[in-house]
Write an enzyme that holds these catalytic residues in place. Structure first.
Site, short mmCIF file in Angstrom:
data_model
loop_
_atom_site.label_atom_id
_atom_site.label_comp_id
_atom_site.label_asym_id
_atom_site.label_seq_id
_atom_site.Cartn_x
_atom_site.Cartn_y
_atom_site.Cartn_z
N ASP A 33 -9.56 6.99 13.45
CA ASP A 33 -9.87 7.84 12.31
C ASP A 33 -10.50 9.13 12.81
O ASP A 33 -11.39 9.11 13.66
CB ASP A 33 -10.82 7.09 11.36
CG ASP A 33 -11.31 7.95 10.22
OD1 ASP A 33 -10.59 8.89 9.84
OD2 ASP A 33 -12.42 7.68 9.71
N ASN A 35 -11.46 11.77 10.40
CA ASN A 35 -12.17 12.51 9.35
C ASN A 35 -13.22 11.68 8.61
O ASN A 35 -13.76 12.13 7.61
CB ASN A 35 -11.18 13.10 8.35
CG ASN A 35 -10.33 12.03 7.66
OD1 ASN A 35 -10.56 10.84 7.82
ND2 ASN A 35 -9.35 12.49 6.90
N ASP A 37 -12.98 8.89 6.85
CA ASP A 37 -12.66 8.16 5.61
C ASP A 37 -12.38 6.69 5.88
O ASP A 37 -12.06 5.93 4.96
CB ASP A 37 -11.48 8.81 4.89
CG ASP A 37 -10.16 8.72 5.66
OD1 ASP A 37 -10.16 8.19 6.80
OD2 ASP A 37 -9.13 9.18 5.13
N ASP A 41 -5.57 7.96 11.41
CA ASP A 41 -4.71 9.05 10.97
C ASP A 41 -4.01 9.71 12.16
O ASP A 41 -4.27 9.36 13.32
CB ASP A 41 -5.50 10.07 10.16
CG ASP A 41 -6.79 10.50 10.85
OD1 ASP A 41 -6.78 10.69 12.07
OD2 ASP A 41 -7.82 10.62 10.15
N ASP A 110 9.44 4.49 12.62
CA ASP A 110 9.86 3.26 11.97
C ASP A 110 10.79 3.61 10.82
O ASP A 110 10.38 4.27 9.87
CB ASP A 110 8.63 2.50 11.46
CG ASP A 110 8.77 1.00 11.60
OD1 ASP A 110 9.89 0.51 11.36
OD2 ASP A 110 7.79 0.33 11.94
N ASP A 211 13.58 -1.35 10.75
CA ASP A 211 12.99 -2.51 10.11
C ASP A 211 14.06 -3.41 9.48
O ASP A 211 14.91 -2.92 8.74
CB ASP A 211 12.00 -2.03 9.04
CG ASP A 211 11.20 -3.15 8.43
OD1 ASP A 211 10.42 -3.78 9.16
OD2 ASP A 211 11.35 -3.37 7.22
N GLU A 268 15.20 -4.44 14.36
CA GLU A 268 14.49 -5.70 14.08
C GLU A 268 15.47 -6.62 13.36
O GLU A 268 15.99 -6.28 12.30
CB GLU A 268 13.26 -5.44 13.22
CG GLU A 268 12.47 -6.71 12.96
CD GLU A 268 11.44 -6.55 11.85
OE1 GLU A 268 10.41 -7.24 11.92
OE2 GLU A 268 11.67 -5.75 10.92
N HIS A 344 2.56 -5.75 14.87
CA HIS A 344 1.80 -5.68 13.63
C HIS A 344 2.06 -6.86 12.70
O HIS A 344 1.31 -7.07 11.74
CB HIS A 344 2.13 -4.38 12.90
CG HIS A 344 3.57 -4.32 12.46
ND1 HIS A 344 4.61 -4.18 13.36
CD2 HIS A 344 4.15 -4.39 11.23
CE1 HIS A 344 5.75 -4.17 12.70
NE2 HIS A 344 5.50 -4.30 11.42
N ASP A 345 3.12 -7.63 12.96
CA ASP A 345 3.47 -8.77 12.12
C ASP A 345 3.14 -10.12 12.76
O ASP A 345 3.47 -11.17 12.20
CB ASP A 345 4.98 -8.75 11.81
CG ASP A 345 5.34 -7.77 10.71
OD1 ASP A 345 4.45 -7.43 9.91
OD2 ASP A 345 6.50 -7.34 10.66
#
Length: 568
Positions: A33, A35, A37, A41, A110, A211, A268, A344-345
């Site tokens: 990150d 900024n 929040d 990003d 992606d 994907d 994928e 990520h999965d």
């Protein structure tokens, strides 16, 4: 010991840059990150490019950064030509792309085109009426006997069909209700996809990860699938994967778009076999470069078929060897493989395939890296894997964010009551996708250096022991070891192109194999246990190339030891 770089041979004649590359996957929301929040990003990623370059990676795969309502963390796209505001702006992306290219890093986007978000303008138009010009952009069907058009079960649990009162029809969603499937039978849909691809390639993007691309061709008539005993719905993957027009669609994609650019493509493909993959990635197929297969990450399913992947059983090494070796052998000389332990999965590799016990975690993480990176194919490193990051081991449902995990808990515990709460929480701790999505662990300061604000997602509490700052300068760290593995691959045709030979399939403790190329061979020996073992593979006659222990005891193989020998 230096490996010689040889010329000639089948693969050298077909040489392309992606065969020599190593891909580093970034889950933008959890990387850095900039900024305050609490959400990772694009400027944050740009600030970390030198870290990725130092590791030795060649390509950065970005999980979706497009505008999205985030029902499935970006895999539900509402605008393919806009950046998700939380990640920054198009200017931020273009700066990332430019600075990556200056460093010699390529960017992989992606491409999610099996489905869109239900907030996408195409779907918003499509559902207005049956005669809307966009109606046929999606798959709509009338009810059958007052119910869903067929018995397909969603990847995210429940039916694949959602009833829409406006027109009295159901729309198809293989995943979440907010992810309606595109109708690839419509040539206008395909033309729109080609335009999207050209838009990003013309900006300078170097690669696409596609994907669930093998789900785009649905079977004619959308027939019922075969339900397993006790299951409410049919496994949609077994019905839809590798549909009748998939080759045609991918060849059209290649002809209309991919062949015009020097681009790397990986599809994928859940439920695909090596024979399927050869059709799509064969050297003369004019479709894709490689596939992501799911065999090895689908091992150790629950004996109760209703629960699918949800369990906490360890993977059996013999089955793991069988799975990985099948793809190595069957694609050799015919197609190209992707090498990965996690993404990520998937849960964190060291927790799933070895151990995250602090006593052995570092050795185990290095062992897994060695085992994978010495194989034939393009390796993928998921953010934090190079540090040996572990599963987060949540204990409460309120700690989870992943839609798949929450849906599974609701269906199996609350609705169907086929498993108790305690057991399901154990299964989530072992298999939830959220294990991979905790923020990157940069240092031991507050929030692990990920953000100055409140993180969007709870950090793994072990970031003070496992973080990048501690490992970058430590020559014995997992990070430093991964650098060595990547450097070896970059400088060795033997590692990149060599034939694969599995040794002792039935050995349930050791994963050993050889690679052969132009009168050179590698021997890889990995101990997947916490026991001292003895094996003789003739390693005394070879020269030790790399090991995760500081010395070599020849035939003795220590807990989670991995070592590689070169033979000339």
């Amino acid at each position: 010991m230096k490996l010689t770089v040889s010329k000639g041979g089948f693969f050298m004649a077909k040489n392309t840059w992606w065969k020599k590359s190593v891909v580093y996957q970034v889950y933008p929301r959890s990387y850095q990150d900039s900024n305050g929040d609490g959400i990772g990003d694009l400027p944050g990623l740009t600030s970390r490019l030198s870290y990725i370059k130092d590791l030795g990676a060649d390509v950065i795969w970005l999980n979706p950064i497009y505008k999205s309502p985030d029902r499935d963390n970006g895999y539900d796209i509402s605008d393919y030509r806009s950046i998700q505001p939380a990640y920054g702006t198009m200017d931020d992306f273009e700066e990332l792309l430019q600075k990556a290219h200056v460093l010699g890093l390529k960017i992989m986007m992606d491409l999610v085109v099996n489905h869109t978000s239900d907030q996408n303008k195409w779907f918003q138009e499509s559902k207005k009426s049956k005669d809307n010009p966009y109606r046929d952009f999606y798959v709509w069907r009338d009810p059958v006997d007052g119910h869903e058009p067929n018995n397909w079960g969603s990847y995210f649990n429940g039916s694949t069909w959602k009833f829409d009162k406006t027109t009295g029809q159901y729309y198809l969603h293989l995943f979440a209700e907010g992810q309606p499937d595109l109708n690839w039978e419509n040539p206008k849909v395909r033309d729109e996809v080609w335009k999207i691809m050209r838009y990003w390639l013309d900006k300078g993007v170097d690669s696409f990860r596609m994907d669930v691309i093998n789900l785009i061709s649905k079977p004619a008539g959308l027939p019922d699938g075969q339900k397993a005993p006790g299951e409410k719905y049919a496994n949609v993957g077994k019905v839809v994967a590798d549909g009748p027009r998939l080759n045609e669609f991918l060849q059209e994609m290649n002809q209309k778009v991919l062949s015009k650019y020097d681009v790397m493509t990986v599809g994928e493909m859940p439920d695909s076999t090596p024979k399927d993959a050869i059709k799509y990635t064969g050297l003369d197929s004019h479709e894709l470069n490689m596939v992501f297969q799911f065999d090895h990450v689908g091992l150790a399913g629950n004996p109760d078929k209703r629960l699918g992947k949800w369990n906490d059983k360890p993977v059996k090494l013999v089955e793991l060897k069988q799975s990985l070796s099948k793809w190595e052998k069957e694609l050799n000389g015919k197609g190209w493989n992707s090498l990965y332990w996690n993404n990520h999965d998937q849960p964190r590799a060291v927790s799933r395939f070895a151990t995250d016990n602090p006593k052995y975690r570092v050795k185990a993480a290095k062992m897994l890296g060695t085992t994978l990176h010495m194989m034939q194919g393009t390796p993928y490193v998921y953010e934090g894997e190079e540090l040996g990051m572990t599963n987060v081991h949540y204990t409460k449902l309120s700690q989870y964010e992943d839609l798949e995990s929450l849906n599974a808990y609701r269906e199996f515990v609350e609705d169907e009551k086929i498993i108790d709460k305690t057991s399901m929480l154990k299964y989530l701790a072992a298999k939830s996708r959220d294990n991979a999505r905790t923020p990157m662990q940069w240092d031991d300061n507050k929030n692990a250096g990920f953000t100055n604000g409140k993180p969007w997602f709870e950090l793994n509490s072990n970031y003070q022991e496992i973080n990048a700052r501690d490992q970058i300068e430590d020559k014995n760290s997992v990070f430093s070891y991964y650098k060595k593995l990547i450097e070896l691959r970059h400088n060795s045709d033997l590692i990149i192109y060599g034939d694969y030979e599995l040794l002792d399939l039935e050995d349930s403790q050791i994963f050993a194999y050889k690679r052969h190329y132009n009168n050179q061979s590698l021997l890889v020996i990995s101990n997947f246990t916490d026991k001292k073992l003895t094996r003789d593979y003739g390693q005394k006659k070879g020269n030790l190339l790399i090991s995760n222990y500081p010395d070599d005891l020849d035939m003795e193989i220590r807990p989670y030891e991995s070592k590689v020998y070169l033979f000339r």
